[in-house]
Design an enzyme around this catalytic site. Structure first.
Site, PDB file in Angstrom:
ATOM      1  N   ASP A 196      33.629  49.095  30.319  1.00  0.00           N
ATOM      2  CA  ASP A 196      34.932  48.358  30.202  1.00  0.00           C
ATOM      3  C   ASP A 196      34.764  46.979  29.956  1.00  0.00           C
ATOM      4  O   ASP A 196      34.863  46.195  30.892  1.00  0.00           O
ATOM      5  CB  ASP A 196      36.464  49.302  31.297  1.00  0.00           C
ATOM      6  CG  ASP A 196      37.126  48.697  31.358  1.00  0.00           C
ATOM      7  OD1 ASP A 196      37.678  48.198  29.810  1.00  0.00           O
ATOM      8  OD2 ASP A 196      37.717  49.012  31.824  1.00  0.00           O
TER       9      ASP A 196
ATOM     10  N   TYR B  12      39.594  48.732  37.777  1.00  0.00           N
ATOM     11  CA  TYR B  12      40.593  48.853  37.290  1.00  0.00           C
ATOM     12  C   TYR B  12      40.524  49.200  35.507  1.00  0.00           C
ATOM     13  O   TYR B  12      39.597  48.665  35.193  1.00  0.00           O
ATOM     14  CB  TYR B  12      41.708  47.966  37.511  1.00  0.00           C
ATOM     15  CG  TYR B  12      42.748  48.246  36.727  1.00  0.00           C
ATOM     16  CD1 TYR B  12      43.777  49.248  37.487  1.00  0.00           C
ATOM     17  CD2 TYR B  12      43.654  47.404  36.162  1.00  0.00           C
ATOM     18  CE1 TYR B  12      44.915  49.506  37.404  1.00  0.00           C
ATOM     19  CE2 TYR B  12      44.678  47.740  35.384  1.00  0.00           C
ATOM     20  CZ  TYR B  12      45.734  48.556  36.761  1.00  0.00           C
ATOM     21  OH  TYR B  12      46.910  49.148  35.652  1.00  0.00           O
TER      22      TYR B  12
ATOM     23  N   LYS C 195      42.841  42.359  25.963  1.00  0.00           N
ATOM     24  CA  LYS C 195      42.456  40.889  26.250  1.00  0.00           C
ATOM     25  C   LYS C 195      42.368  40.013  24.986  1.00  0.00           C
ATOM     26  O   LYS C 195      43.126  39.922  24.492  1.00  0.00           O
ATOM     27  CB  LYS C 195      42.513  41.007  27.120  1.00  0.00           C
ATOM     28  CG  LYS C 195      42.392  41.537  28.643  1.00  0.00           C
ATOM     29  CD  LYS C 195      42.749  40.775  30.020  1.00  0.00           C
ATOM     30  CE  LYS C 195      42.941  41.986  30.964  1.00  0.00           C
ATOM     31  NZ  LYS C 195      44.528  41.984  31.429  1.00  0.00           N
TER      32      LYS C 195
HETATM   33  N1  HOZ Z   1      44.493  44.356  34.211  1.00  0.00           N
HETATM   34  C1  HOZ Z   1      45.324  42.689  34.718  1.00  0.00           C
HETATM   35  C2  HOZ Z   1      44.428  42.298  35.743  1.00  0.00           C
HETATM   36  N2  HOZ Z   1      43.867  42.479  36.391  1.00  0.00           N
HETATM   37  C3  HOZ Z   1      46.585  43.125  35.327  1.00  0.00           C
HETATM   38  C4  HOZ Z   1      47.937  42.673  34.592  1.00  0.00           C
HETATM   39  C5  HOZ Z   1      49.000  43.998  34.769  1.00  0.00           C
HETATM   40  O1  HOZ Z   1      48.709  44.770  35.419  1.00  0.00           O
HETATM   41  O2  HOZ Z   1      49.836  43.168  34.564  1.00  0.00           O
END
Ligand code: HOZ
Length: 427
Positions: free
Chosen positions: A239, A144, A267
């Protein structure tokens, strides 16, 4: 556990925001029931509006490696607030944060600050295309990279959790140049390069996947990405939004000793404030406007508050080297969770790198999305609620990694293991 006030607020939220939330990962869609409404965080703990406390293993989905309310980060934020919250003009803090990134992330020679991981991956893909003059992009199923149209295909995280790995609204044209392969398959990767080699702008990948649960690459797979990208003049785009400053100060690229051409970060980079970045070789980064011609912009990019929190966070990580402590705590948690699942005779496998891990309700080792998809997600949901009712806040999906922070104590970990034993025994 009384959650009446959370229920009232979430009911009202549903009238105001789609699904009552501003990002689907937090909606508890993968486990049923309703999210708790958070009032405050302190150290390793979250407190909801009903006065319940939880040991927090989400850490805002990764950023809170120092825990909630770190004193130095708060101090840096107070100072920044007093000077002004946004100028849309250069500030010295942007240099300081860029210097820190370049110092600690091995492959980064120049960097551009943006506001979110999605912006970072979207911009890095555009740069890879602009730099190479090619269109096609390889991504891996279950990885993702935010909600970039061209990458919302076979996507992990909440897209997988909520059953929309290929979102409506993403047109066939958006994904026409996206090639999706199985993670860890050197065979598929090699075949794709044989077929499309000279059309490939980049390979984007999570160097340790966090978004289909925690999944680890084989050394052969990482090396194949590096070698094939080099051979074909394709940009290797790592990433590290989730792994950056998490599995080592220099991220997964330091942990595995692999050098990408471009890296995305987010993050932890903002210490809990919205900031992200993409960076890499000077030769590539100098194609970004205004040095080069690849367009990318943002009013709030390099925002004074976000850079202040980011600098404070990275300075602490750099000066205190918390990684051995994180390893020790995480190892204790992983061992305890796996032993608890074994004692309860629950088929499982546990994957961990440093302070990110997942207990998969699947007896087979998970190395790609097809294996992750076989997990018993109903059982996971019951486990999740068993933990919640005992004051432990795990990610609300089988397809998200959990995170340990430097302020979790051995006592917190042991309480968590006891809660897990009880929750697993109920399944
Ligand atoms: N990107 C985050 C971890 N997979 C999720 C955060 C979100 O989509 O709120």
């Amino acid at each position: 556990m009384n959650r009446d006030k959370s229920h009232q607020i979430f009911t009202a939220a549903n009238q105001l925001m789609p699904g009552g939330v501003n990002s689907p990962a937090r909606a508890f869609g993968g486990v049923g029931g309703e999210p708790i409404i958070i009032e405050r965080g302190e150290g390793a703990y979250l407190f909801d509006v009903d006065g319940n406390s939880y040991i927090d293993y989400i850490g805002s989905w990764g950023p809170m490696i120092l825990g909630h309310g770190n004193a130095a980060v708060r101090q840096a934020l107070h100072e920044a607030v007093d000077q002004g919250t946004s100028f849309g003009a250069p500030t010295e803090r942007e240099n300081q944060l860029a210097e820190l990134i370049i110092e600690v992330v091995p492959s980064v020679e120049k960097v551009r600050l943006v506001n979110s991981g999605t912006e970072a991956t979207m911009s890095a893909i555009r740069l890879a295309r602009g730099y190479t003059g090619r269109n096609k992009v390889i991504k891996f199923a279950g990885n993702y990279h935010g909600h970039v149209d061209s990458l919302l295909v076979a996507a992990g995280s909440s897209a997988a959790t909520l059953g929309v790995p290929n979102s409506p609204g993403v047109t066939p044209g958006n994904v026409a140049d996206t090639i999706v392969l199985a993670y860890n398959s050197v065979e598929e990767l090699t075949a794709a390069f044989e077929k499309h080699g000279d059309e490939l702008a980049c390979v984007i990948f999570e160097p340790i996947v966090g978004n289909m649960g925690c999944v680890v690459p084989t050394p052969e797979f990482l090396q194949a990405i590096r070698d094939l990208c080099t051979k074909h003049g394709t940009v290797m785009l790592m990433d590290e939004v989730m792994t950056g400053f998490r599995v080592a100060l220099g991220g997964a690229q330091q942990h595995f000793d692999v050098t990408p051409d471009l890296t995305t970060l987010g993050k932890i980079l903002g210490g809990g404030l919205p900031i992200a970045a993409y960076g890499g070789k000077k030769e590539i980064m100098d194609h970004v406007l205004p040095a080069g011609e690849v367009f990318q912009a943002g009013t709030l990019s390099g925002n004074p508050l976000a850079t202040a929190a980011g600098i404070a966070t990275l300075e602490i990580l750099k000066n205190t080297n918390p990684y051995p402590l994180l390893e020790k705590l995480s190892e204790r948690l992983a061992t305890g969770l796996a032993e608890a699942a074994t004692a309860a005779e629950i088929p499982h496998t546990l994957t961990r790198v440093g302070s990110m891990m997942t207990l998969f309700f699947n007896p087979e080792k998970v190395t790609c999305w097809d294996q992750a998809a076989k997990c018993d997600t109903d059982r996971f949901a019951k486990f999740f609620w068993g933990l919640m009712n005992r004051g432990v806040y795990f990610p609300c999906s089988q397809y998200e990694a959990l995170f340990v922070s430097v302020v979790h104590t051995e006592e917190d970990i042991d309480k968590t293991i006891i809660a897990a034993k009880e929750a697993l025994a109920e399944l």
